[in-house]
Design a protein around this motif. Sequence first.
Motif, PDB file in Angstrom:
ATOM      1  N   ALA A 239       3.417   3.079   2.878  1.00 34.94           N
ATOM      2  CA  ALA A 239       4.693   3.726   2.560  1.00 34.94           C
ATOM      3  C   ALA A 239       4.714   5.160   3.082  1.00 34.94           C
ATOM      4  CB  ALA A 239       4.942   3.696   1.058  1.00 34.94           C
ATOM      5  N   LYS A 240       3.609   5.881   2.924  1.00 36.75           N
ATOM      6  CA  LYS A 240       3.540   7.265   3.414  1.00 36.75           C
ATOM      7  C   LYS A 240       3.640   7.297   4.934  1.00 36.75           C
ATOM      8  CE  LYS A 240       1.033   9.280  -0.446  1.00 36.75           C
ATOM      9  NZ  LYS A 240      -0.184   9.981  -0.883  1.00 36.75           N
TER      10      LYS A 240
ATOM     11  N   PHE B 192       4.754  -2.303   1.863  1.00 38.23           N
ATOM     12  CA  PHE B 192       4.757  -1.510   0.639  1.00 38.23           C
ATOM     13  C   PHE B 192       5.865  -1.990  -0.285  1.00 38.23           C
ATOM     14  CE2 PHE B 192       7.037   0.755   4.008  1.00 38.23           C
ATOM     15  CZ  PHE B 192       8.302   0.871   3.461  1.00 38.23           C
ATOM     16  N   THR B 193       5.717  -1.637  -1.557  1.00 40.86           N
ATOM     17  CA  THR B 193       6.739  -1.979  -2.549  1.00 40.86           C
ATOM     18  C   THR B 193       7.760  -0.839  -2.627  1.00 40.86           C
ATOM     19  OG1 THR B 193       5.583  -0.906  -4.373  1.00 40.86           O
ATOM     20  CG2 THR B 193       5.028  -3.233  -3.933  1.00 40.86           C
TER      21      THR B 193
ATOM     22  N   GLN C 194       7.291   6.749  -4.435  1.00 39.54           N
ATOM     23  CA  GLN C 194       6.182   7.696  -4.584  1.00 39.54           C
ATOM     24  C   GLN C 194       5.940   8.452  -3.285  1.00 39.54           C
ATOM     25  OE1 GLN C 194       4.314   8.597  -7.362  1.00 39.54           O
ATOM     26  NE2 GLN C 194       3.644  10.178  -5.943  1.00 39.54           N
TER      27      GLN C 194
ATOM     28  N   SER D  71       0.799  -1.204   0.000  1.00 43.27           N
ATOM     29  CA  SER D  71       0.000   0.000   0.000  1.00 43.27           C
ATOM     30  C   SER D  71       0.840   1.266   0.000  1.00 43.27           C
ATOM     31  CB  SER D  71      -0.891  -0.052   1.239  1.00 43.27           C
ATOM     32  OG  SER D  71      -1.197   1.185   1.744  1.00 43.27           O
ATOM     33  N   LEU D  72       0.402   2.222  -0.816  1.00 42.61           N
ATOM     34  CA  LEU D  72       1.027   3.541  -0.812  1.00 42.61           C
ATOM     35  C   LEU D  72       0.799   4.216   0.542  1.00 42.61           C
ATOM     36  CD1 LEU D  72       2.529   5.819  -2.243  1.00 42.61           C
ATOM     37  CD2 LEU D  72       0.354   6.527  -3.256  1.00 42.61           C
TER      38      LEU D  72
ATOM     39  N   ASP E 218       8.485   0.798  -5.304  1.00 43.90           N
ATOM     40  CA  ASP E 218       7.862   1.871  -6.092  1.00 43.90           C
ATOM     41  C   ASP E 218       6.931   2.725  -5.233  1.00 43.90           C
ATOM     42  OD1 ASP E 218       9.204   1.268  -8.439  1.00 43.90           O
ATOM     43  OD2 ASP E 218       7.603  -0.035  -9.184  1.00 43.90           O
ATOM     44  N   GLU E 219       6.211   2.089  -4.315  1.00 40.25           N
ATOM     45  CA  GLU E 219       5.335   2.848  -3.415  1.00 40.25           C
ATOM     46  C   GLU E 219       6.165   3.723  -2.477  1.00 40.25           C
ATOM     47  OE1 GLU E 219       1.560  -0.252  -3.291  1.00 40.25           O
ATOM     48  OE2 GLU E 219       3.256  -0.587  -1.937  1.00 40.25           O
TER      49      GLU E 219
END
Length: 88
Positions: free
Chosen positions: A6-7, A42-43, A49, A2-3, A45-46
């Motif tokens: 990550a945030k 998270f990945t 971002q 999940s983005l 890429d996430e």
Amino acid sequence: MSLDSAKEFVNKIRFMNDLMQSLRNADENKREEIIGEAGFDFTFDELKQALSDYNDQLFTFVSGGAERSGACFIPAKCWDPFSDPAVT
């Protein structure tokens, strides 16, 4: 994954000195394990971002809303949670 996770990681890691130090001392595979054990999912890429969003928000705050022309801002570099000297 999940983005949002990550945030949350980006927002919290700056204040989690023990976790930050563990991540700095670990290889890439161990970092994924440590991050998962801390409750984040998270990945890469996430994470990129989330860091980009964080840098954009910080630039807007510091610049008073000025437009960013592609360069990162935190004095002259993007914030990287694995190399931030303020956390050591």
